[in-house]
Scaffold this motif. Structure first.
Motif, mmCIF file in Angstrom:
data_model
loop_
_atom_site.group_PDB
_atom_site.id
_atom_site.type_symbol
_atom_site.label_atom_id
_atom_site.label_comp_id
_atom_site.label_asym_id
_atom_site.label_seq_id
_atom_site.Cartn_x
_atom_site.Cartn_y
_atom_site.Cartn_z
ATOM 1 N N ALA A 1 -7.683 -6.967 8.907
ATOM 2 C CA ALA A 1 -7.761 -8.315 9.506
ATOM 3 C C ALA A 1 -6.384 -8.979 9.511
ATOM 4 O O ALA A 1 -5.991 -9.632 10.479
ATOM 5 N N PHE A 2 -5.618 -8.791 8.428
ATOM 6 C CA PHE A 2 -4.289 -9.400 8.336
ATOM 7 C C PHE A 2 -3.319 -8.767 9.347
ATOM 8 O O PHE A 2 -2.481 -9.446 9.945
ATOM 9 N N ILE A 3 -3.474 -7.469 9.559
ATOM 10 C CA ILE A 3 -2.552 -6.741 10.434
ATOM 11 C C ILE A 3 -2.840 -6.971 11.921
ATOM 12 O O ILE A 3 -2.006 -6.729 12.779
ATOM 13 N N MET A 4 -4.027 -7.481 12.195
ATOM 14 C CA MET A 4 -4.418 -7.731 13.600
ATOM 15 C C MET A 4 -3.390 -8.577 14.360
ATOM 16 O O MET A 4 -3.264 -8.469 15.574
ATOM 17 N N GLN A 5 -2.661 -9.448 13.625
ATOM 18 C CA GLN A 5 -1.676 -10.315 14.286
ATOM 19 C C GLN A 5 -0.547 -9.518 14.952
ATOM 20 O O GLN A 5 0.166 -10.040 15.796
ATOM 21 N N LEU A 6 -0.401 -8.244 14.591
ATOM 22 C CA LEU A 6 0.637 -7.404 15.208
ATOM 23 C C LEU A 6 0.109 -6.661 16.427
ATOM 24 O O LEU A 6 0.827 -5.879 17.047
ATOM 25 N N ASP A 7 -1.164 -6.885 16.745
ATOM 26 C CA ASP A 7 -1.793 -6.246 17.890
ATOM 27 C C ASP A 7 -1.672 -4.708 17.849
ATOM 28 O O ASP A 7 -1.163 -4.086 18.777
ATOM 29 N N PRO A 8 -2.120 -4.102 16.754
ATOM 30 C CA PRO A 8 -2.022 -2.639 16.638
ATOM 31 C C PRO A 8 -2.985 -1.925 17.585
ATOM 32 O O PRO A 8 -3.956 -2.538 18.041
ATOM 33 N N THR A 9 -2.717 -0.661 17.861
ATOM 34 C CA THR A 9 -3.672 0.126 18.656
ATOM 35 C C THR A 9 -4.866 0.455 17.745
ATOM 36 O O THR A 9 -4.764 0.367 16.516
ATOM 37 N N ILE A 10 -5.955 0.851 18.353
ATOM 38 C CA ILE A 10 -7.155 1.210 17.584
ATOM 39 C C ILE A 10 -6.832 2.335 16.620
ATOM 40 O O ILE A 10 -7.260 2.344 15.472
ATOM 41 N N SER A 11 -6.016 3.281 17.079
ATOM 42 C CA SER A 11 -5.677 4.429 16.254
ATOM 43 C C SER A 11 -4.776 4.028 15.072
ATOM 44 O O SER A 11 -4.960 4.509 13.947
ATOM 45 N N GLU A 12 -3.821 3.123 15.315
ATOM 46 C CA GLU A 12 -2.969 2.647 14.208
ATOM 47 C C GLU A 12 -3.798 1.919 13.155
ATOM 48 O O GLU A 12 -3.622 2.111 11.951
ATOM 49 N N LEU A 13 -4.722 1.097 13.634
ATOM 50 C CA LEU A 13 -5.569 0.332 12.720
ATOM 51 C C LEU A 13 -6.453 1.263 11.897
ATOM 52 O O LEU A 13 -6.631 1.090 10.691
ATOM 53 N N SER A 14 -6.975 2.290 12.571
ATOM 54 C CA SER A 14 -7.833 3.250 11.887
ATOM 55 C C SER A 14 -7.048 4.058 10.848
ATOM 56 O O SER A 14 -7.536 4.326 9.749
ATOM 57 N N ASP A 15 -5.798 4.410 11.168
ATOM 58 C CA ASP A 15 -4.937 5.123 10.213
ATOM 59 C C ASP A 15 -4.719 4.281 8.955
ATOM 60 O O ASP A 15 -4.771 4.795 7.831
ATOM 61 N N ILE A 16 -4.475 2.994 9.161
ATOM 62 C CA ILE A 16 -4.212 2.097 8.028
ATOM 63 C C ILE A 16 -5.480 1.894 7.201
ATOM 64 O O ILE A 16 -5.464 1.984 5.973
ATOM 65 N N LYS A 17 -6.607 1.657 7.886
ATOM 66 C CA LYS A 17 -7.878 1.469 7.168
ATOM 67 C C LYS A 17 -8.222 2.700 6.331
ATOM 68 O O LYS A 17 -8.645 2.595 5.176
ATOM 69 N N THR A 18 -8.026 3.878 6.925
ATOM 70 C CA THR A 18 -8.350 5.120 6.215
ATOM 71 C C THR A 18 -7.462 5.278 4.985
ATOM 72 O O THR A 18 -7.940 5.597 3.898
ATOM 73 N N SER A 19 -6.156 5.011 5.153
ATOM 74 C CA SER A 19 -5.215 5.175 4.036
ATOM 75 C C SER A 19 -5.501 4.186 2.911
ATOM 76 O O SER A 19 -5.439 4.549 1.730
ATOM 77 N N VAL A 20 -5.810 2.938 3.271
ATOM 78 C CA VAL A 20 -6.136 1.937 2.245
ATOM 79 C C VAL A 20 -7.405 2.363 1.500
ATOM 80 O O VAL A 20 -7.499 2.269 0.276
ATOM 81 N N SER A 21 -8.366 2.873 2.241
ATOM 82 C CA SER A 21 -9.615 3.322 1.639
ATOM 83 C C SER A 21 -9.362 4.448 0.628
ATOM 84 O O SER A 21 -9.952 4.479 -0.451
ATOM 85 N N GLU A 22 -8.452 5.359 0.977
ATOM 86 C CA GLU A 22 -8.113 6.465 0.066
ATOM 87 C C GLU A 22 -7.456 5.932 -1.210
ATOM 88 O O GLU A 22 -7.808 6.343 -2.316
ATOM 89 N N ALA A 23 -6.497 5.022 -1.045
ATOM 90 C CA ALA A 23 -5.766 4.507 -2.206
ATOM 91 C C ALA A 23 -6.696 3.713 -3.127
ATOM 92 O O ALA A 23 -6.640 3.855 -4.354
#
Lengths: 100, 144
Positions: free
Chosen positions: B27-49
């Protein structure tokens, strides 16, 4: 999250929504209690409606693969959507021969 | 590099908070207008950590997880995930693909996913003190 269907000794698990460490634990318990009761020959894991998953989605397959081997059955993974392909190829799960 | 925006939050190390953690970061990163794939990469990585902190850092016994997300110039996002858990004895070994101490249901892919889905990952850990994972990714600039 999970819908189970049993037909001709095939147990199909339709997974949906977000698959993480939390939801995978719930799904795993439900699938395992069904496989224990029904002893299917094949467990089909259908990923068609999975919107998000982390590596728990791979752990779920590996764990079920072991469970099914114990009762002499096999696992098939079907309908992996394009947005999950990278996770699947990174995992090397295809070497188990479960991808259909 | 100049930090232009930042958010910090903490939450109990419960598996029911995994979805909240990746949702809040995205939600915080949405302000950078990421692509769906970039957002999914970040969500997945945060979930792993976050899962690593819950399962390995706190060994499922609970504690607090601290997340700081910073946005730098040139659309660079940095996400720091910190726990005060048991720490990692051998970071190199922990980062090897398929290595896990998490049992049959864990794929041992957490760090491999973070390495592959993010631009960079830094792990610091101290036995008995905890572990900090810092993930960075540059978001593609969608010039109008």
């Amino acid at each position: 999250m999970l819908e189970l269907e049993f037909n001709n000794s095939v147990l199909t698990a339709h997974l949906s929504g977000e698959l993480d460490h939390h939801s995978a634990a719930v799904i795993r318990k439900k699938i395992d209690s069904k496989t224990e009761a029904l002893k299917p020959k094949t467990l089909k894991l259908d990923y068609k409606d999975v919107q998000f998953m982390d590596s728990s989605g791979i752990g779920l397959i590996m764990g079920r693969y072991r469970q099914m081997s114990l009762i002499g059955g096999n696992v098939e993974v079907t309908n992996v959507p394009p947005h999950l392909k990278r996770m699947f190829s990174l995992s090397g799960i295809d070497t188990l021969g479960v991808m259909k | 590099m100049k930090c232009i925006n930042e958010v910090k939050f903490k939450f109990p190390a419960k598996s029911s908070n995994e979805a909240f953690a990746r949702g809040a970061v995205s939600a915080f990163i949405m302000q950078l207008d990421p692509t769906i794939s970039e957002l999914s990469d970040i969500k997945t990585s945060v979930s792993e950590a976050v899962t690593n902190s819950i399962v390995h850092g706190y060994l499922g016994k609970g504690g607090e997880i601290y997340i700081t997300v910073k946005i730098f110039e040139e659309n660079i996002v940095s996400i720091k995930i910190r726990d005060k858990g048991c720490g990692i004895e051998d970071i190199e070994k922990a980062m090897e693909p398929l290595f896990t101490t998490g049992g049959d249901e864990r794929a041992g892919l957490g760090f491999a996913v973070m390495q592959s889905f993010m631009d960079s990952i830094k792990v610091t850990s101290k036995i008995g003190k905890g572990t900090t994972v810092t993930l960075k990714k540059r978001i593609t600039k969608n010039d109008p």
